[in-house]
Design a protein around this motif. Structure first.
Motif, PDB file in Angstrom:
ATOM      1  N   ILE A 113      -6.366  -0.711  -4.694  1.00 52.60           N
ATOM      2  CA  ILE A 113      -5.507  -1.425  -5.636  1.00 52.60           C
ATOM      3  C   ILE A 113      -4.607  -2.446  -4.942  1.00 52.60           C
ATOM      4  N   ALA A 114      -4.226  -2.223  -3.699  1.00 50.13           N
ATOM      5  CA  ALA A 114      -3.225  -3.055  -3.012  1.00 50.13           C
ATOM      6  C   ALA A 114      -3.569  -4.549  -2.971  1.00 50.13           C
ATOM      7  N   PRO A 115      -4.796  -4.966  -2.677  1.00 49.07           N
ATOM      8  CA  PRO A 115      -5.050  -6.416  -2.633  1.00 49.07           C
ATOM      9  C   PRO A 115      -4.847  -7.121  -3.973  1.00 49.07           C
ATOM     10  N   THR A 116      -4.968  -6.404  -5.057  1.00 48.27           N
ATOM     11  CA  THR A 116      -4.774  -7.046  -6.363  1.00 48.27           C
ATOM     12  C   THR A 116      -3.303  -7.260  -6.694  1.00 48.27           C
ATOM     13  N   THR A 117      -2.399  -6.575  -5.999  1.00 46.13           N
ATOM     14  CA  THR A 117      -0.981  -6.698  -6.302  1.00 46.13           C
ATOM     15  C   THR A 117      -0.231  -7.591  -5.325  1.00 46.13           C
ATOM     16  N   LEU A 118      -0.891  -8.104  -4.299  1.00 48.40           N
ATOM     17  CA  LEU A 118      -0.198  -8.858  -3.259  1.00 48.40           C
ATOM     18  C   LEU A 118       0.390 -10.173  -3.752  1.00 48.40           C
ATOM     19  N   GLU A 119      -0.212 -10.785  -4.746  1.00 47.49           N
ATOM     20  CA  GLU A 119       0.316 -12.066  -5.217  1.00 47.49           C
ATOM     21  C   GLU A 119       1.624 -11.905  -5.995  1.00 47.49           C
ATOM     22  N   HIS A 120       1.899 -10.710  -6.494  1.00 42.30           N
ATOM     23  CA  HIS A 120       3.131 -10.450  -7.235  1.00 42.30           C
ATOM     24  C   HIS A 120       4.166  -9.697  -6.414  1.00 42.30           C
ATOM     25  N   PHE A 121       3.851  -9.386  -5.178  1.00 39.67           N
ATOM     26  CA  PHE A 121       4.725  -8.569  -4.344  1.00 39.67           C
ATOM     27  C   PHE A 121       5.579  -9.454  -3.447  1.00 39.67           C
ATOM     28  N   ASP A 122       6.885  -9.184  -3.402  1.00 40.22           N
ATOM     29  CA  ASP A 122       7.812  -9.932  -2.557  1.00 40.22           C
ATOM     30  C   ASP A 122       8.329  -9.009  -1.450  1.00 40.22           C
ATOM     31  N   PRO A 123       7.819  -9.152  -0.222  1.00 38.80           N
ATOM     32  CA  PRO A 123       8.240  -8.244   0.852  1.00 38.80           C
ATOM     33  C   PRO A 123       9.652  -8.514   1.357  1.00 38.80           C
ATOM     34  N   ALA A 124      10.256  -9.635   0.972  1.00 37.38           N
ATOM     35  CA  ALA A 124      11.609  -9.948   1.443  1.00 37.38           C
ATOM     36  C   ALA A 124      12.650  -9.013   0.833  1.00 37.38           C
ATOM     37  N   VAL A 125      12.324  -8.367  -0.276  1.00 33.93           N
ATOM     38  CA  VAL A 125      13.256  -7.442  -0.925  1.00 33.93           C
ATOM     39  C   VAL A 125      13.448  -6.196  -0.063  1.00 33.93           C
ATOM     40  N   ILE A 126      12.391  -5.752   0.592  1.00 34.19           N
ATOM     41  CA  ILE A 126      12.449  -4.551   1.424  1.00 34.19           C
ATOM     42  C   ILE A 126      12.718  -5.000   2.855  1.00 34.19           C
ATOM     43  N   ASP A 127      13.984  -4.995   3.233  1.00 35.41           N
ATOM     44  CA  ASP A 127      14.359  -5.476   4.559  1.00 35.41           C
ATOM     45  C   ASP A 127      14.891  -4.379   5.471  1.00 35.41           C
ATOM     46  N   SER A 128      14.989  -3.146   4.956  1.00 37.74           N
ATOM     47  CA  SER A 128      15.479  -2.047   5.778  1.00 37.74           C
ATOM     48  C   SER A 128      14.851  -0.742   5.295  1.00 37.74           C
ATOM     49  N   PHE A 129      15.049   0.305   6.084  1.00 40.51           N
ATOM     50  CA  PHE A 129      14.500   1.602   5.712  1.00 40.51           C
ATOM     51  C   PHE A 129      15.137   2.172   4.438  1.00 40.51           C
ATOM     52  N   THR A 151       0.827  -1.206   0.000  1.00 39.94           N
ATOM     53  CA  THR A 151       0.000   0.000   0.000  1.00 39.94           C
ATOM     54  C   THR A 151       0.862   1.257   0.000  1.00 39.94           C
ATOM     55  N   ILE A 152       1.955   1.242   0.753  1.00 39.52           N
ATOM     56  CA  ILE A 152       2.851   2.400   0.780  1.00 39.52           C
ATOM     57  C   ILE A 152       3.476   2.636  -0.586  1.00 39.52           C
ATOM     58  N   LEU A 153       3.939   1.574  -1.236  1.00 34.41           N
ATOM     59  CA  LEU A 153       4.569   1.738  -2.547  1.00 34.41           C
ATOM     60  C   LEU A 153       3.557   2.168  -3.610  1.00 34.41           C
ATOM     61  N   ILE A 154       2.346   1.645  -3.527  1.00 33.20           N
ATOM     62  CA  ILE A 154       1.300   2.080  -4.462  1.00 33.20           C
ATOM     63  C   ILE A 154       0.938   3.531  -4.197  1.00 33.20           C
ATOM     64  N   PHE A 155       0.924   3.938  -2.916  1.00 29.76           N
ATOM     65  CA  PHE A 155       0.655   5.334  -2.569  1.00 29.76           C
ATOM     66  C   PHE A 155       1.689   6.259  -3.209  1.00 29.76           C
ATOM     67  N   PHE A 156       2.964   5.857  -3.178  1.00 30.44           N
ATOM     68  CA  PHE A 156       4.002   6.669  -3.809  1.00 30.44           C
ATOM     69  C   PHE A 156       3.797   6.771  -5.313  1.00 30.44           C
ATOM     70  N   ARG A 157       3.455   5.669  -5.960  1.00 33.28           N
ATOM     71  CA  ARG A 157       3.294   5.698  -7.414  1.00 33.28           C
ATOM     72  C   ARG A 157       2.092   6.543  -7.809  1.00 33.28           C
ATOM     73  N   ALA A 200      16.167   0.523   1.907  1.00 28.32           N
ATOM     74  CA  ALA A 200      15.561  -0.211   0.796  1.00 28.32           C
ATOM     75  C   ALA A 200      14.149   0.318   0.528  1.00 28.32           C
ATOM     76  N   LEU A 201      13.398   0.582   1.594  1.00 26.00           N
ATOM     77  CA  LEU A 201      12.052   1.148   1.425  1.00 26.00           C
ATOM     78  C   LEU A 201      12.124   2.525   0.787  1.00 26.00           C
ATOM     79  N   LEU A 202      13.084   3.325   1.201  1.00 22.54           N
ATOM     80  CA  LEU A 202      13.263   4.651   0.621  1.00 22.54           C
ATOM     81  C   LEU A 202      13.615   4.556  -0.863  1.00 22.54           C
ATOM     82  N   TYR A 203      14.507   3.631  -1.207  1.00 24.63           N
ATOM     83  CA  TYR A 203      14.898   3.443  -2.604  1.00 24.63           C
ATOM     84  C   TYR A 203      13.701   3.027  -3.462  1.00 24.63           C
ATOM     85  N   TYR A 204      12.979   2.010  -3.007  1.00 27.15           N
ATOM     86  CA  TYR A 204      11.833   1.539  -3.787  1.00 27.15           C
ATOM     87  C   TYR A 204      10.700   2.569  -3.799  1.00 27.15           C
TER      88      TYR A 204
END
Length: 99
Positions: free
Chosen positions: A50-66, A12-18, A68-72
């Motif tokens: 929109i967020a529930p439709t993207t959860l099956e393609h989202f890998d939360p293991a990539v974002i492991d630190s702040f 949801t945070i990443l979709i909010f940014f986009r 990384a979250l800032l970059y994405y």
């Protein structure tokens, strides 16, 4: 995957940014005619929809630190900004053609 998990919140945070990047250059939402609180609320509402439709393609293991979250988050914002600029160019082309 559950929407109310950490992955759901990150998505949801990443979709909010986009979507926030998409709303900035668009002539309808980019002006001061609409209050900022309404814009943020609309962006958040669209992100939650929109967020529930993207959860099956989202890998939360990539974002492991702040960082990384800032970059994405910045990359999502720039992608949304480019989509918004492209749509703004097309809208302005229609305005010019109509004049």
């Amino acid at each position: 995957m559950n929407f109310f998990s950490d992955a759901g919140y990150l998505a949801t945070i990443l979709i909010f940014f986009r979507i926030g990047g998409m709303f900035l250059p668009v002539p309808i939402f980019g002006t001061n005619n609409i209050p900022t609180q309404v814009k943020i609320g609309l962006i958040l509402f669209i992100s939650i929809i929109i967020a529930p439709t993207t959860l099956e393609h989202f890998d939360p293991a990539v974002i492991d630190s702040f960082p990384a979250l800032l970059y994405y988050g910045l990359s999502e914002f720039m992608i949304g900004l480019s989509y918004g600029l492209i749509s703004s160019v097309f809208i302005n082309a229609v305005y010019v053609a109509g004049a």
